[in-house]
Enzyme design. Structure first.
Site, PDB file in Angstrom:
ATOM      1  N   ASP A 160       0.855  -1.202   0.000  1.00  0.00           N
ATOM      2  CA  ASP A 160       0.000   0.000   0.000  1.00  0.00           C
ATOM      3  C   ASP A 160       0.884   1.243   0.000  1.00  0.00           C
ATOM      4  OD1 ASP A 160       0.805  -0.514   2.701  1.00  0.00           O
ATOM      5  OD2 ASP A 160      -0.804   0.779   3.432  1.00  0.00           O
ATOM      6  N   GLU A 190       0.263  -0.757   5.876  1.00  0.00           N
ATOM      7  CA  GLU A 190       1.338  -0.137   6.639  1.00  0.00           C
ATOM      8  C   GLU A 190       1.121   1.360   6.779  1.00  0.00           C
ATOM      9  OE1 GLU A 190       5.321   1.491   7.709  1.00  0.00           O
ATOM     10  OE2 GLU A 190       4.082   2.011   5.984  1.00  0.00           O
ATOM     11  N   THR A 239     -16.510  35.965   7.215  1.00  0.00           N
ATOM     12  CA  THR A 239     -16.303  36.399   8.593  1.00  0.00           C
ATOM     13  C   THR A 239     -17.070  35.486   9.531  1.00  0.00           C
ATOM     14  OG1 THR A 239     -18.051  37.982   8.205  1.00  0.00           O
ATOM     15  CG2 THR A 239     -15.803  38.778   8.045  1.00  0.00           C
ATOM     16  N   SER A 265       9.503   5.577  11.609  1.00  0.00           N
ATOM     17  CA  SER A 265       8.970   4.494  12.425  1.00  0.00           C
ATOM     18  C   SER A 265       8.627   3.326  11.523  1.00  0.00           C
ATOM     19  CB  SER A 265       7.679   4.947  13.115  1.00  0.00           C
ATOM     20  OG  SER A 265       7.920   6.022  13.958  1.00  0.00           O
ATOM     21  N   HIS A 280       6.188  10.123   0.880  1.00  0.00           N
ATOM     22  CA  HIS A 280       5.058  10.816   1.551  1.00  0.00           C
ATOM     23  C   HIS A 280       4.852  12.223   0.995  1.00  0.00           C
ATOM     24  CE1 HIS A 280       4.741   8.170   5.422  1.00  0.00           C
ATOM     25  NE2 HIS A 280       5.212   7.474   4.409  1.00  0.00           N
TER      26      HIS A 280
END
Lengths: 454, 454
Positions: free
Chosen positions: B85, B149, B311, B395, B423
């Site tokens: 993945d 993962e 606003t 990690s 990423h």
């Protein structure tokens, strides 16, 4: 016998609902065609009720709908201002019924723009029709309804400066504010100004993996949060240097007078579902809204905001930050102070860009004028109760501009309620309020014309 | 004469590119069909290179691709782990070429997943093919490639606990990390853990007009910023009570050893376009990334984020906040500390909800094991240079889980580079790195098999 208004109220509502169906969202270019359709619709209605020289006046942005009826140049002239554009309706999923498919439920019209400001503008259209059937107009009337109020009225000032002769009048009449309650009529006499900014914080030159880089680079979201957090101190005072320099300080008597308005913190908290009031130390809720400047983040975004988890350090983070101003702050002054301060508090290692959006000036309108009295008398006639003058928290930036460019005071004869959820999902406008507005406005014209001639 | 790898490298690349075309984004349900297609593709390739008992093992989420080749039960067994993945690819507009239309440019494969982790997994597929042509497998091999993962490997632990016999092995081999440079081989021996949360701050029960309410209600965006800002002190230490209690303190010698890795702050700053380093006072960049826990906001959103100005005071604001952990912090411990602290710092008047996402445990892998030496020797053979052991910042939560559930150590034989933009937009993987991985992996198997039998 039923009045003309009573006999025709169902049709008046149907016409308003047809207009509300047109999604005249000025902030989003994809609605541009609808904005123009909404203007055309209004032009046709003004023609129907007998206005002359009705036209869509082009601007660099959306057109201004203008019209007039001069019955006698010797009589006083009222210039009605309003806007036919509306706020974006998102998030759509929070609406109980679609924002552009108006429904009447519990005696309220639910739709984006129902109150702000199409519903209130349409009261003026129908007040003209009612007067036509009931003695005719007592004075001259001009209307100027713009299509960019929700995005800062950027082209209105240019139009006004270029058309001072055409817009010549004795007073401005606007229905774009609220009153305290249906059994507690009131008229706004103080409005806060606005300084609105988009800020962009750039850290690394691309999105990074937080595992590989986390702890060793300036994360622009963390930095932006820290910068925003530093804009208020522990008493909720704003920390921008010189920010309060020009804030008008009210006397103890003036503050006591202001706090006389009917207000219950318990009801206020209940109405918005909060367990506590909040705000600047040393001021009441009425004062925090009415006489104190504020700073709020209106939007924030950056990084991964989708489903699930992404361990990213974003390259950029953004926020929209606005300040509400009070007399005698000016939009230009505060915009410059904010920009300078916000850039100065950026830590080394990040780049900060501040882009000012529109601004607006705070105003206090007189309560001892002929026009204010004509409006108060009109409300007293139709509500059976003298209205209270209030200082609201919103901004109608053009009120200060009308004063400086045309030399005219404004009367804010508004019929909305705080609970109408303007700018929010499920915006609505009471059928009572819509009809009461149509009933009250002719009294204003008659009172005003009589007093000016008397 | 050209080696089998040299003769077939073009086909190997083409096969990888075909696999990268399948957008196997696990975080977004709309790609679910593609995730399954990517698993089927991998299964077919494992069958082609001679693995047996190849199957898609069902889980409560995405299937795990399993396969094995047991040449002799008396020989040692290596269990290869990886994931098929990939991270979400947005924002798409920042990609120079579409993330799922792979291209090779400047000797790099550009695509989401090119490095993390499809490219690195595919090296293992092709290493098997190369060994088949060059003396056969020197030991038993099992492969276990999961599809979750990037969303926390929620079902892998369940699968591992239920299949301990099937997964029996002597060591775990993973290629999902990086090395210092193409001429500076290295092997990760320390990985940070993860504690990831989504937080939601609720102020008023609906969006409010900032003019009417600004200054008198708790704005959830301002509150969220203040809460986030308070999580670091002026030295960039994390302020969560007890957060550092269990952090392993390195000796001066260990720190000196760690800082021996080739690293230039100037090059580091240049590579990410930042004028300054940033981070916890008292630590070098290498230490900030390698041995210190961190806290980063990975995403933030709330209020109006569209074109122009609105606003509004939002009813809700959100952030995704993650902490990278180091030995001997545990994900459960830090998750509980964060949740308790973040809820405790909410001012009265707002509601805070903390939803923990996945976590992962920090690990240090041994450098004196047979497997580590087999990997280091393999790299020395193919790179001509002894690899440096490094402590990276990312990690791989499952490394700690493999140790606790299967009793197995892991070797992190990764070939990515920090600059691969995993990423991020424009993720890529060097053709050199892909081919060097295929060349190195067989050496590892041979070294390991020989040492275990010797």
């Amino acid at each position: 016998m039923a009045s003309y208004l009573e006999q025709n109220q169902q049709r008046f509502l149907t016409e308003l609902i047809d207009w509300l169906r047109i999604p005249s969202v000025s902030a989003d270019p994809k609605f541009h065609g609808d904005v123009l359709r909404a203007a055309e619709y209004l032009k046709a209605r003004f023609l129907e009720v007998g206005l002359e020289n009705v036209e869509l006046c082009p601007t660099a942005g959306n057109p201004i709908v203008y019209g007039e009826k001069i019955i006698d140049p010797a009589l006083p002239t009222v210039l009605v201002y309003g806007h036919y554009d509306v706020q974006p309706a998102d998030p759509y999923e929070l609406w109980d019924s679609p924002p552009f498919e108006p429904v009447i439920k519990d005696e309220k019209i639910y739709a984006r723009g129902a109150c702000d400001d199409k519903g209130q503008v349409y009261m003026h259209v129908k007040a003209l029709e009612v007067m036509n059937q009931d003695g005719g107009l007592p004075c001259n009337i001009k209307v100027m309804i713009e299509g960019e109020e929700e995005i800062g009225s950027n082209n209105l000032g240019i139009f006004v400066r270029a058309n001072k002769e055409k817009l010549k009048a004795d007073v401005i009449l606007i229905s774009d504010t609220g009153m305290l309650a249906n059994d507690e009529p009131s008229i706004e006499v103080g409005l806060r100004g606005l300084s609105y900014h988009e800020v962009e914080v750039t850290g690394p030159n691309r999105d990074l993996h937080s595992g590989l880089y986390g702890g060793a680079v300036a994360n622009p979201i963390n930095v932006l949060c820290k910068m925003i957090a530093s804009l208020h101190d522990e008493n909720n005072h704003i920390t921008i240097p010189d920010f309060y320099n020009n804030v008008a300080v009210l006397t103890d008597e003036e503050r006591a007078e202001l706090n006389r308005v009917p207000h219950s913190d318990d009801e206020f908290k209940k109405s918005i579902g909060l367990p506590d009031t909040y705000g600047e130390k040393g001021y009441t809720t009425v004062e925090r809204i009415g006489i104190r400047p504020t700073l709020d983040v209106n939007g924030i975004w950056g990084g991964y905001t989708g489903e699930g988890a992404k361990t990213v350090i974003a390259s950029k983070a953004y926020a929209k930050i606005s300040m509400r101003l009070v007399p005698h702050q000016t939009s230009d002054e505060i915009t410059a102070l904010f920009q300078k301060h916000f850039e100065s508090i950026a830590p080394s290692g990040v780049t900060v860009v501040v882009k000012p959006h529109h601004g607006g000036e705070p105003v206090v309108t007189p309560t001892d004028s002929v026009a204010y009295k004509a409006a108060a008398d009109a409300m007293e006639t139709t509500f059976g109760k003298r209205p209270i003058p209030t200082r609201g928290g919103g901004s109608i930036p053009i009120v200060a501009m009308f004063k400086s460019e045309l030399g005219l005071d404004t009367v804010l004869l508004g019929f909305g309620l705080d609970s109408d959820a303007i700018h929010s999902p499920n915006e609505h406008y009471g059928v009572f309020n819509f009809l009461k507005g149509i009933e009250t406005i002719p009294h204003f014209y008659r009172n005003y014309a009589a007093a000016m001639q008397g």
